[in-house]
Design an enzyme around this catalytic site. Sequence first.
Site, PDB file in Angstrom:
ATOM      1  N   HIS A  45       0.932  -1.256   0.021  1.00 45.59           N
ATOM      2  CA  HIS A  45       0.087   0.079  -0.026  1.00 45.59           C
ATOM      3  C   HIS A  45       1.012   1.403  -0.050  1.00 45.59           C
ATOM      4  O   HIS A  45       1.553   1.629  -1.056  1.00 45.59           O
ATOM      5  CB  HIS A  45      -1.003   0.106   1.382  1.00 45.59           C
ATOM      6  CG  HIS A  45      -2.024  -1.221   0.968  1.00 45.59           C
ATOM      7  ND1 HIS A  45      -2.957  -1.456   0.077  1.00 45.59           N
ATOM      8  CD2 HIS A  45      -1.943  -2.434   1.847  1.00 45.59           C
ATOM      9  CE1 HIS A  45      -3.592  -2.575   0.090  1.00 45.59           C
ATOM     10  NE2 HIS A  45      -2.884  -3.295   1.184  1.00 45.59           N
ATOM     11  N   THR A  46       0.897   1.840   1.148  1.00 46.36           N
ATOM     12  CA  THR A  46       1.674   3.137   1.070  1.00 46.36           C
ATOM     13  C   THR A  46       3.186   2.941   0.720  1.00 46.36           C
ATOM     14  O   THR A  46       3.879   2.581   1.342  1.00 46.36           O
ATOM     15  CB  THR A  46       1.770   3.856   2.517  1.00 46.36           C
ATOM     16  OG1 THR A  46       0.456   3.726   2.998  1.00 46.36           O
ATOM     17  CG2 THR A  46       1.982   5.256   2.558  1.00 46.36           C
ATOM     18  N   GLN A  47       3.433   3.354  -0.398  1.00 42.55           N
ATOM     19  CA  GLN A  47       5.073   3.333  -0.898  1.00 42.55           C
ATOM     20  C   GLN A  47       5.558   4.562  -0.884  1.00 42.55           C
ATOM     21  O   GLN A  47       6.752   4.703  -0.997  1.00 42.55           O
ATOM     22  CB  GLN A  47       5.117   2.395  -2.173  1.00 42.55           C
ATOM     23  CG  GLN A  47       4.682   0.806  -1.765  1.00 42.55           C
ATOM     24  CD  GLN A  47       5.587   0.200  -0.761  1.00 42.55           C
ATOM     25  OE1 GLN A  47       6.825   0.167  -0.989  1.00 42.55           O
ATOM     26  NE2 GLN A  47       4.813  -0.252   0.344  1.00 42.55           N
TER      27      GLN A  47
END
Lengths: 281, 270
Positions: A45-47
């Site tokens: 997800h948050t990359q």
Amino acid sequence: MNHDPFHWGRPSDATYGPYNHQIAHASNVNPMARQQQQSDFPTMHTQRPMMTGTSVLAIKYQDGIVIAADNMGSYGSLMKLDNVERLLKVGQSTIVGISGDLSDLQAIQRILNDLEIDEAYDAGDDEDTIAAGLKANHVHEYLTRILYNRRSKMDPLWNACVVAGFDDEGKSFLKYVDLLGVAFASPTLATGFGAHLAIPLLRQRVDSEADVKNLTKADAIQLIKDCMKVLFYRDARSLDKYSMAVLSESDHKVEFHKNVKVEDMKWGFAKGIKGYGMPQL
Amino acid sequence: MPGLSFDNYQRNQFLTNSAGYNAPKATSTGTTIVGCKFKNGVVIAADTRATAGPIVADKNCEKLHRLAPKIWCAGAGTAADTEMVTQLISSNLELHSLSLNREPRVITSLQMLKQHLFKYQGHIGAYLIVAGVDPTGAHLFSIHAHGSTDVGYYLSLGSGSLAAMAVLERDWEPDMTKEQAMNLCAEAIQAGIWNDLGSGSNVDLCVMEVGKNAHLYRNHLTPNVREQKQRSYKFERGTTAILKQSIYNLVDVVEEPIATTGPDAMEVDS
């Protein structure tokens, strides 16, 4: 003999050939089937952080801790929000300052709120004793485990946090934890740009645990104020409005100052300067 | 043909990517350098650590270079580039000054340096803080490898520049005395030495005051002296047994006193 230290400790390239990096990706999986998998990693997800908060600073003084973080929410180079509260009060004894992605900050806020609720079941009805058993070292350990587990799943909470408060014995507790699950303690901590700009100034006064007892509350507050000023000068993603919390060990109090403005700034440093070198006609 | 030759670029790319050969690591200076103006002049300072990647190549190198007797510059970036570009411009500056029969000016050295560095499009990795006094007064400038220049009353460059700039931003004030400026620069360099891994060892300082000669304080502060070794590792005489000793006189020594006064004295003025 090869004098380059980076070539010591492994068989020589000349005899065995260069290291074969394919070894790390060796697999029994049928090469055809592998292609159907989009990637070798689990769902991510948050990359890349989107809305971000900048530095958090904290320093131990003789009777406790001072921690500060500004109120800015940056969207890349756009100052999107100027009222973000990045210091979270958890229970009676802890302030967690969070920098990095703001959506992940809110996720951590929910997680810590749930933790507080769970702890509150065992306490009385007096507001001052709710979750009184939840101390800073517990919050920090919990946060570390969560962050490390998320990073091991390749789905990190993109934050760097500073946990300030009192431990089980009532002593000052100051520890850092970040998106990789790296955790360490020091009498002076800062995240983001603060690590480069504020830490040198903080360490000038408090170089090790032994110097903590020589720093008074007024000096610690002034030191943090100076650091926030320097950060406003030199961090392009900072704001001059910030929150500061002062935790005192002796009376177990947490003073929360909101909307503190950076003062005494000198913007006349370029008076009399024209151009960039040779006088241009 | 002027400029750098890029004929081997393709070959080097192939060697690094496909054949596994690494490009040689340039010795960089790591570095914290600062410059600060005071009431009647300017002072620059630097640390003394030179790094080759993660290794300290030189524990006590000189980062303060002389462009002219009263114009000095501190260099960060690739050590060879700062050294050579400084020497080149220093040489040209001296010829220029002799040809014009005037004291060299800081803006002259600035223009020469930026025109040279811009020509090489940043491939010459020299990041300099140039300062000095000339007939027009005291000056402080900084130059980046691509050729841009900046003016300021206080500047810092190098990997430790953020640590140094934090100290400068907090403690600089206009119209300082020489001692105040020296202390400020020393404190700023120390912030770099302790907090930046690319900087370390000692503090060098150079003060250029209007109307006076420039004064270089080499190793002005040495806060990183190695502790005394635990024991002496000298081998005593006799550790290796002496089997035979022969002494040969290579020359015949003849003593002849020379009279310096009296009737036999040498004639020195004819």
